[in-house]
Design a protein around this motif. Structure first.
Motif, PDB file in Angstrom:
ATOM      1  N   ARG A 118     -12.414  13.011  -6.094  1.00  0.00           N
ATOM      2  CA  ARG A 118     -11.209  12.772  -5.291  1.00  0.00           C
ATOM      3  C   ARG A 118     -10.272  11.785  -5.991  1.00  0.00           C
ATOM      4  N   ILE A 119      -9.944  12.123  -7.204  1.00  0.00           N
ATOM      5  CA  ILE A 119      -9.087  11.270  -8.032  1.00  0.00           C
ATOM      6  C   ILE A 119      -7.620  11.547  -7.730  1.00  0.00           C
ATOM      7  N   ASP A 120      -6.874  10.484  -7.524  1.00  0.00           N
ATOM      8  CA  ASP A 120      -5.421  10.555  -7.380  1.00  0.00           C
ATOM      9  C   ASP A 120      -4.825  10.393  -8.775  1.00  0.00           C
ATOM     10  N   HIS A 121      -4.209  11.458  -9.300  1.00  0.00           N
ATOM     11  CA  HIS A 121      -3.720  11.426 -10.677  1.00  0.00           C
ATOM     12  C   HIS A 121      -2.578  10.437 -10.878  1.00  0.00           C
ATOM     13  N   ALA A 122      -2.074   9.868  -9.791  1.00  0.00           N
ATOM     14  CA  ALA A 122      -1.031   8.856  -9.934  1.00  0.00           C
ATOM     15  C   ALA A 122      -1.619   7.520 -10.396  1.00  0.00           C
ATOM     16  N   ALA A 123      -2.929   7.362 -10.261  1.00  0.00           N
ATOM     17  CA  ALA A 123      -3.580   6.126 -10.691  1.00  0.00           C
ATOM     18  C   ALA A 123      -3.689   6.090 -12.205  1.00  0.00           C
ATOM     19  N   GLU A 124      -3.665   4.901 -12.769  1.00  0.00           N
ATOM     20  CA  GLU A 124      -3.691   4.754 -14.225  1.00  0.00           C
ATOM     21  C   GLU A 124      -4.991   5.276 -14.823  1.00  0.00           C
ATOM     22  N   LYS A 125      -6.114   5.030 -14.168  1.00  0.00           N
ATOM     23  CA  LYS A 125      -7.419   5.474 -14.625  1.00  0.00           C
ATOM     24  C   LYS A 125      -8.138   6.211 -13.493  1.00  0.00           C
ATOM     25  N   THR A 126      -9.073   7.081 -13.868  1.00  0.00           N
ATOM     26  CA  THR A 126      -9.791   7.865 -12.854  1.00  0.00           C
ATOM     27  C   THR A 126     -10.502   6.978 -11.846  1.00  0.00           C
ATOM     28  N   TYR A 127     -11.189   5.947 -12.341  1.00  0.00           N
ATOM     29  CA  TYR A 127     -12.032   5.111 -11.474  1.00  0.00           C
ATOM     30  C   TYR A 127     -11.232   4.151 -10.595  1.00  0.00           C
ATOM     31  N   ILE A 128      -9.937   4.045 -10.842  1.00  0.00           N
ATOM     32  CA  ILE A 128      -9.103   3.198  -9.989  1.00  0.00           C
ATOM     33  C   ILE A 128      -8.911   3.831  -8.615  1.00  0.00           C
ATOM     34  N   SER A 129      -8.981   5.168  -8.552  1.00  0.00           N
ATOM     35  CA  SER A 129      -8.784   5.850  -7.264  1.00  0.00           C
ATOM     36  C   SER A 129     -10.029   6.594  -6.793  1.00  0.00           C
ATOM     37  N   GLY A 130     -10.865   7.066  -7.717  1.00  0.00           N
ATOM     38  CA  GLY A 130     -11.997   7.903  -7.325  1.00  0.00           C
ATOM     39  C   GLY A 130     -13.326   7.171  -7.336  1.00  0.00           C
ATOM     40  N   PRO A 131     -14.131   7.328  -6.295  1.00  0.00           N
ATOM     41  CA  PRO A 131     -15.503   6.803  -6.320  1.00  0.00           C
ATOM     42  C   PRO A 131     -16.290   7.472  -7.445  1.00  0.00           C
ATOM     43  N   GLU A 132     -17.342   6.797  -7.887  1.00  0.00           N
ATOM     44  CA  GLU A 132     -18.110   7.295  -9.036  1.00  0.00           C
ATOM     45  C   GLU A 132     -19.606   7.356  -8.734  1.00  0.00           C
ATOM     46  N   MET A 133     -20.195   8.504  -9.022  1.00  0.00           N
ATOM     47  CA  MET A 133     -21.644   8.618  -9.037  1.00  0.00           C
ATOM     48  C   MET A 133     -22.096   8.282 -10.452  1.00  0.00           C
ATOM     49  N   GLN A 134     -22.879   7.223 -10.578  1.00  0.00           N
ATOM     50  CA  GLN A 134     -23.246   6.715 -11.896  1.00  0.00           C
ATOM     51  C   GLN A 134     -24.211   7.632 -12.643  1.00  0.00           C
ATOM     52  N   ILE A 135     -23.975   7.755 -13.952  1.00  0.00           N
ATOM     53  CA  ILE A 135     -24.871   8.427 -14.896  1.00  0.00           C
ATOM     54  C   ILE A 135     -25.276   7.381 -15.920  1.00  0.00           C
ATOM     55  N   LEU A 136     -26.601   7.208 -16.150  1.00  0.00           N
ATOM     56  CA  LEU A 136     -27.030   6.084 -16.978  1.00  0.00           C
ATOM     57  C   LEU A 136     -28.457   6.273 -17.480  1.00  0.00           C
ATOM     58  N   ASN A 213      -8.953  -5.117  -5.333  1.00  0.00           N
ATOM     59  CA  ASN A 213      -7.495  -5.055  -5.476  1.00  0.00           C
ATOM     60  C   ASN A 213      -6.994  -3.664  -5.849  1.00  0.00           C
ATOM     61  N   ALA A 214      -7.886  -2.694  -5.823  1.00  0.00           N
ATOM     62  CA  ALA A 214      -7.505  -1.322  -6.151  1.00  0.00           C
ATOM     63  C   ALA A 214      -7.171  -0.577  -4.857  1.00  0.00           C
ATOM     64  N   GLU A 215      -5.914  -0.612  -4.476  1.00  0.00           N
ATOM     65  CA  GLU A 215      -5.510  -0.076  -3.178  1.00  0.00           C
ATOM     66  C   GLU A 215      -5.650   1.443  -3.081  1.00  0.00           C
ATOM     67  N   ARG A 216      -5.615   2.130  -4.207  1.00  0.00           N
ATOM     68  CA  ARG A 216      -5.768   3.590  -4.186  1.00  0.00           C
ATOM     69  C   ARG A 216      -7.229   4.021  -4.098  1.00  0.00           C
ATOM     70  N   TYR A 217      -8.147   3.100  -4.345  1.00  0.00           N
ATOM     71  CA  TYR A 217      -9.562   3.461  -4.443  1.00  0.00           C
ATOM     72  C   TYR A 217     -10.094   4.070  -3.144  1.00  0.00           C
ATOM     73  N   GLY A 218     -10.623   5.297  -3.254  1.00  0.00           N
ATOM     74  CA  GLY A 218     -11.261   5.951  -2.116  1.00  0.00           C
ATOM     75  C   GLY A 218     -10.324   6.397  -1.011  1.00  0.00           C
ATOM     76  N   ARG A 219      -9.019   6.400  -1.258  1.00  0.00           N
ATOM     77  CA  ARG A 219      -8.060   6.739  -0.196  1.00  0.00           C
ATOM     78  C   ARG A 219      -7.707   8.224  -0.172  1.00  0.00           C
ATOM     79  N   ALA A 220      -7.755   8.878  -1.307  1.00  0.00           N
ATOM     80  CA  ALA A 220      -7.350  10.288  -1.365  1.00  0.00           C
ATOM     81  C   ALA A 220      -8.334  11.169  -0.604  1.00  0.00           C
ATOM     82  N   ARG A 221      -7.804  12.123   0.113  1.00  0.00           N
ATOM     83  CA  ARG A 221      -8.643  13.080   0.825  1.00  0.00           C
ATOM     84  C   ARG A 221      -8.768  14.394   0.055  1.00  0.00           C
ATOM     85  N   ARG A 222      -8.121  14.423  -1.070  1.00  0.00           N
ATOM     86  CA  ARG A 222      -8.171  15.577  -1.970  1.00  0.00           C
ATOM     87  C   ARG A 222      -7.859  15.074  -3.362  1.00  0.00           C
ATOM     88  N   GLY A 223      -8.565  15.574  -4.366  1.00  0.00           N
ATOM     89  CA  GLY A 223      -8.282  15.086  -5.706  1.00  0.00           C
ATOM     90  C   GLY A 223      -9.087  15.791  -6.777  1.00  0.00           C
TER      91      GLY A 223
END
Length: 245
Positions: A118-136, A213-223
């Motif tokens: 659910r990434i908002d492409h208006a954000a500078e980086k993917t993780y600024i708007s989209g939650p992340e499932m970690q791979i490690l 301080n990432a106001e876009r984080y997790g806000r998009a309902r589609r992305g």
């Protein structure tokens, strides 16, 4: 009893016809048979599933910072989707609202990546708007010592269940379910995370995290959905998605 045939015998016209039932079946097959590409697409969508990676190309993907340009840093190798060099996060061209995503991932020793959604492409980086499932690689990477940042976690907000990661060089199976505000992370057949976007608990966790301080984080309902380029070689296979109501 013999019968008298009156009048001249007219020879029957020869008809090269198949028996009626066989003819009907064959005709139906000719009409209904799809071409090869349609058959492949139908197979990929079995049960509503659609393949996001066809094993040979990066069609349907772009680097996050350079949409519309050829993909760099990622390639199709022997049927696998592989991060091979610098290029940035590999991002779907399409956006998704409610969906179920399945894939398998494999990292090398100390490797790090993620699935961002659910990434908002208006954000500078993917993780600024989209939650992340970690791979490690939990065993070697320092983030593996903390359940908040180990494999399967909702990075920095919701901890994973320890002990399910198969480690470097091994395939790990993911199931990611996003419906409305509800999110589930599954790792190797076990649910490791469940949360509600925008809930009081989620907001408290966000404000206590690096995303305060990432106001876009997790806000998009589609992305968009992205596979993270964290500088390490990581491989993916059996990448497919099923859109949900």
């Amino acid at each position: 009893m013999s019968r008298t045939i009156q009048g001249p015998v007219r020879p029957r016209a020869h008809r090269n016809h198949l028996p009626f039932p066989i003819a009907v079946v064959l005709a139906a097959m000719v009409v209904a048979a799809p071409d090869a590409s349609a058959q492949k697409a139908a197979a990929a969508r079995t049960g509503g599933w659609t393949a996001l990676f066809d094993g040979t190309s990066l069609t349907g993907w772009h680097n996050y910072d350079t949409p519309g340009k050829p993909v760099t840093g990622w390639s199709a190798e022997n049927g696998l989707l592989v991060r091979t060099g610098e290029g940035g996060d590999l991002t779907t061209d399409r956006q998704y609202a409610n969906f179920e995503l399945e894939l398998e991932w494999k990292v090398e020793k100390g490797g790090n990546s993620g699935i961002i959604y659910r990434i908002d492409h208006a954000a500078e980086k993917t993780y600024i708007s989209g939650p992340e499932m970690q791979i490690l690689d939990d065993a070697v990477h320092p983030d593996g010592k903390n359940p908040l940042t180990a494999a399967g976690a909702n990075f920095a907000l919701h901890p994973t269940v320890p002990g399910l990661n198969k480690g470097a060089g091994q395939w790990n199976a993911v199931r990611l379910v996003v419906t409305g505000a509800h999110v589930e992370h599954w790792l190797n057949g076990k649910q490791v995370v469940a949360y509600e976007l925008g809930s009081a608990d989620w907001e408290a966790r966000r404000k206590a995290s690096k995303f305060a301080n990432a106001e876009r984080y997790g806000r998009a309902r589609r992305g968009h959905i992205a596979l993270q380029d964290h500088g390490d070689r990581v491989s993916f296979r059996n990448v497919r998605i099923r859109e949900l109501p």
